[in-house]
Enzyme design. Sequence first.
Site, PDB file in Angstrom:
ATOM      1  N   LYS A 217       0.837  -1.211   0.000  1.00 56.58           N
ATOM      2  CA  LYS A 217       0.000   0.000   0.000  1.00 56.58           C
ATOM      3  C   LYS A 217       0.867   1.255   0.000  1.00 56.58           C
ATOM      4  CE  LYS A 217      -2.046  -1.097   3.879  1.00 56.58           C
ATOM      5  NZ  LYS A 217      -1.337  -2.368   4.180  1.00 56.58           N
TER       6      LYS A 217
ATOM      7  N   ARG B 281      -9.803   0.765   8.609  1.00 58.25           N
ATOM      8  CA  ARG B 281      -9.277  -0.526   9.034  1.00 58.25           C
ATOM      9  C   ARG B 281     -10.279  -1.354   9.806  1.00 58.25           C
ATOM     10  NH1 ARG B 281      -3.739   0.567   8.797  1.00 58.25           N
ATOM     11  NH2 ARG B 281      -2.463  -1.192   9.428  1.00 58.25           N
TER      12      ARG B 281
HETATM   13  P1  AP5 Z   1       4.906  -1.596   1.899  1.00 63.46           P
HETATM   14  O1  AP5 Z   1       4.559  -0.834   0.656  1.00 63.46           O
HETATM   15  O2  AP5 Z   1       5.667  -0.870   2.939  1.00 63.46           O
HETATM   16  O3  AP5 Z   1       3.595  -2.316   2.514  1.00 63.46           O
HETATM   17  P2  AP5 Z   1       2.264  -1.740   3.173  1.00 63.46           P
HETATM   18  O4  AP5 Z   1       1.112  -2.376   2.485  1.00 63.46           O
HETATM   19  O5  AP5 Z   1       2.302  -0.253   3.241  1.00 63.46           O
HETATM   20  O6  AP5 Z   1       2.374  -2.413   4.608  1.00 63.46           O
HETATM   21  P3  AP5 Z   1       2.364  -1.759   6.037  1.00 63.46           P
HETATM   22  O7  AP5 Z   1       3.118  -2.709   6.912  1.00 63.46           O
HETATM   23  O8  AP5 Z   1       2.818  -0.344   6.015  1.00 63.46           O
HETATM   24  O9  AP5 Z   1       0.853  -1.827   6.365  1.00 63.46           O
HETATM   25  P4  AP5 Z   1       0.221  -1.851   7.734  1.00 63.46           P
HETATM   26  O10 AP5 Z   1      -1.174  -1.669   7.323  1.00 63.46           O
HETATM   27  O11 AP5 Z   1       0.507  -3.027   8.571  1.00 63.46           O
HETATM   28  O12 AP5 Z   1       0.955  -0.657   8.538  1.00 63.46           O
HETATM   29  P5  AP5 Z   1       0.543   0.857   8.784  1.00 63.46           P
HETATM   30  O13 AP5 Z   1       1.767   1.649   8.745  1.00 63.46           O
HETATM   31  O14 AP5 Z   1      -0.605   1.247   7.944  1.00 63.46           O
HETATM   32  O15 AP5 Z   1       5.733  -2.885   1.440  1.00 63.46           O
HETATM   33  C1  AP5 Z   1       6.201  -3.818   2.393  1.00 63.46           C
HETATM   34  C2  AP5 Z   1       7.573  -4.352   1.966  1.00 63.46           C
HETATM   35  O16 AP5 Z   1       7.455  -5.090   0.763  1.00 63.46           O
HETATM   36  C3  AP5 Z   1       8.614  -3.268   1.674  1.00 63.46           C
HETATM   37  O17 AP5 Z   1       9.854  -3.689   2.157  1.00 63.46           O
HETATM   38  C4  AP5 Z   1       8.626  -3.146   0.165  1.00 63.46           C
HETATM   39  O18 AP5 Z   1       9.899  -2.749  -0.324  1.00 63.46           O
HETATM   40  C5  AP5 Z   1       8.275  -4.553  -0.256  1.00 63.46           C
HETATM   41  N1  AP5 Z   1       7.474  -4.561  -1.471  1.00 63.46           N
HETATM   42  C6  AP5 Z   1       6.445  -3.722  -1.811  1.00 63.46           C
HETATM   43  N2  AP5 Z   1       5.915  -4.054  -3.000  1.00 63.46           N
HETATM   44  C7  AP5 Z   1       6.619  -5.150  -3.424  1.00 63.46           C
HETATM   45  C8  AP5 Z   1       6.533  -5.966  -4.585  1.00 63.46           C
HETATM   46  N3  AP5 Z   1       5.628  -5.731  -5.546  1.00 63.46           N
HETATM   47  N4  AP5 Z   1       7.411  -7.018  -4.693  1.00 63.46           N
HETATM   48  C9  AP5 Z   1       8.336  -7.254  -3.714  1.00 63.46           C
HETATM   49  N5  AP5 Z   1       8.452  -6.514  -2.592  1.00 63.46           N
HETATM   50  C10 AP5 Z   1       7.603  -5.473  -2.446  1.00 63.46           C
HETATM   51  O19 AP5 Z   1      -0.005   0.777  10.290  1.00 63.46           O
HETATM   52  C11 AP5 Z   1       0.866   0.535  11.381  1.00 63.46           C
HETATM   53  C12 AP5 Z   1       0.097   0.542  12.696  1.00 63.46           C
HETATM   54  O20 AP5 Z   1      -0.524   1.820  12.884  1.00 63.46           O
HETATM   55  C13 AP5 Z   1      -1.065  -0.442  12.805  1.00 63.46           C
HETATM   56  O21 AP5 Z   1      -0.630  -1.711  13.200  1.00 63.46           O
HETATM   57  C14 AP5 Z   1      -1.942   0.245  13.855  1.00 63.46           C
HETATM   58  O22 AP5 Z   1      -1.427   0.067  15.146  1.00 63.46           O
HETATM   59  C15 AP5 Z   1      -1.795   1.705  13.486  1.00 63.46           C
HETATM   60  N6  AP5 Z   1      -2.820   2.171  12.543  1.00 63.46           N
HETATM   61  C16 AP5 Z   1      -2.578   2.646  11.275  1.00 63.46           C
HETATM   62  N7  AP5 Z   1      -3.731   2.970  10.690  1.00 63.46           N
HETATM   63  C17 AP5 Z   1      -4.712   2.707  11.592  1.00 63.46           C
HETATM   64  C18 AP5 Z   1      -6.122   2.832  11.559  1.00 63.46           C
HETATM   65  N8  AP5 Z   1      -6.759   3.284  10.469  1.00 63.46           N
HETATM   66  N9  AP5 Z   1      -6.817   2.455  12.640  1.00 63.46           N
HETATM   67  C19 AP5 Z   1      -6.204   1.999  13.737  1.00 63.46           C
HETATM   68  N10 AP5 Z   1      -4.877   1.860  13.837  1.00 63.46           N
HETATM   69  C20 AP5 Z   1      -4.137   2.205  12.768  1.00 63.46           C
END
Ligand code: AP5
Length: 220
Positions: A24, A95
């Site tokens: 994402k 979420r």
């Molecule tokens: P990346 O693009 O970083 O993945 P992502 O989908 O953004 O995954 P996240 O871990 O950021 O999502 P998340 O939803 O768990 O975390 P968030 O920060 O939103 O890619 C991942 C890896 O893969 C990278 O190393 C990249 O290089 C590699 N990659 C990408 N595309 C690739 C491809 N095509 N092929 C190979 N490799 C690839 O949330 C974190 C925390 O915040 C949550 O746990 C929660 O505590 C809180 N939070 C955030 N939003 C909310 C909400 N709305 N409500 C409540 N709590 C929330």
Amino acid sequence: MGGNGPLNVTQQRLLLLGPPGAGKGTQSVRLAEEYDVEHVTTGDALRANKEMETDHGTPREYMDAGELVPDPVVNEIVVEALAEADGFVLDGYPRNLSQAEFLDDMVNLDLAAFLSVPEAELVRRLTGRRVCPDCGATYHVEFAPPEAAGVCDGCGGELTQRNDDTEETVRERLRVYEENTAPVVQYYREVGNLVEVDGTGSPDEVFAGLREMVESNDAV
Ligand code: AP5
Ligand code: MG
Ligand code: ZN
């Protein structure tokens, strides 16, 4: 490439859905640049305010455990961010169903896209992820390595691993996703504007798939 003509009259309002590690963040940055819209991401906003005192404690207490931060805290972030954005790509929100209903009352979306990636691949992506604390760029030790190990290509910053990218916390985040966020995907499927994009190709391939969806959506 935005093109001329009617496509640019209004700015795109896009939502990217998908499990942790689906890409994402990687794709949102590209979409925001391509369509000249804001990248609105609750994860990054919360990480920048991890120690903020709220009525529910600090975001860190939830994030480092892989749990969801309480809705009032997250909703407020989104209200503020969307007030300043005409077009946007939303990443990491909504979420759970109550956040989805809150968003529905606030804006109409042009497109909700779901990035699908199998679980084993998600774990590999997340445990190998490295981020630049200075400029926010994302790398992967194997799939998207920087030119010099541990150093950001863009700004020279020293790359770090997110606290929640340990295997144990990743498993908990995937469980929380299945319980709370998978129903949100189903919700958008039912209200109609959900498209599914294969998230397993290279970042360029996945981006091409997303772009195709955005542009064919415009043509309707
Ligand atoms: P990346 O693009 O970083 O993945 P992502 O989908 O953004 O995954 P996240 O871990 O950021 O999502 P998340 O939803 O768990 O975390 P968030 O920060 O939103 O890619 C991942 C890896 O893969 C990278 O190393 C990249 O290089 C590699 N990659 C990408 N595309 C690739 C491809 N095509 N092929 C190979 N490799 C690839 O949330 C974190 C925390 O915040 C949550 O746990 C929660 O505590 C809180 N939070 C955030 N939003 C909310 C909400 N709305 N409500 C409540 N709590 C929330
Ligand atoms: Mg992300
Ligand atoms: Zn950097």
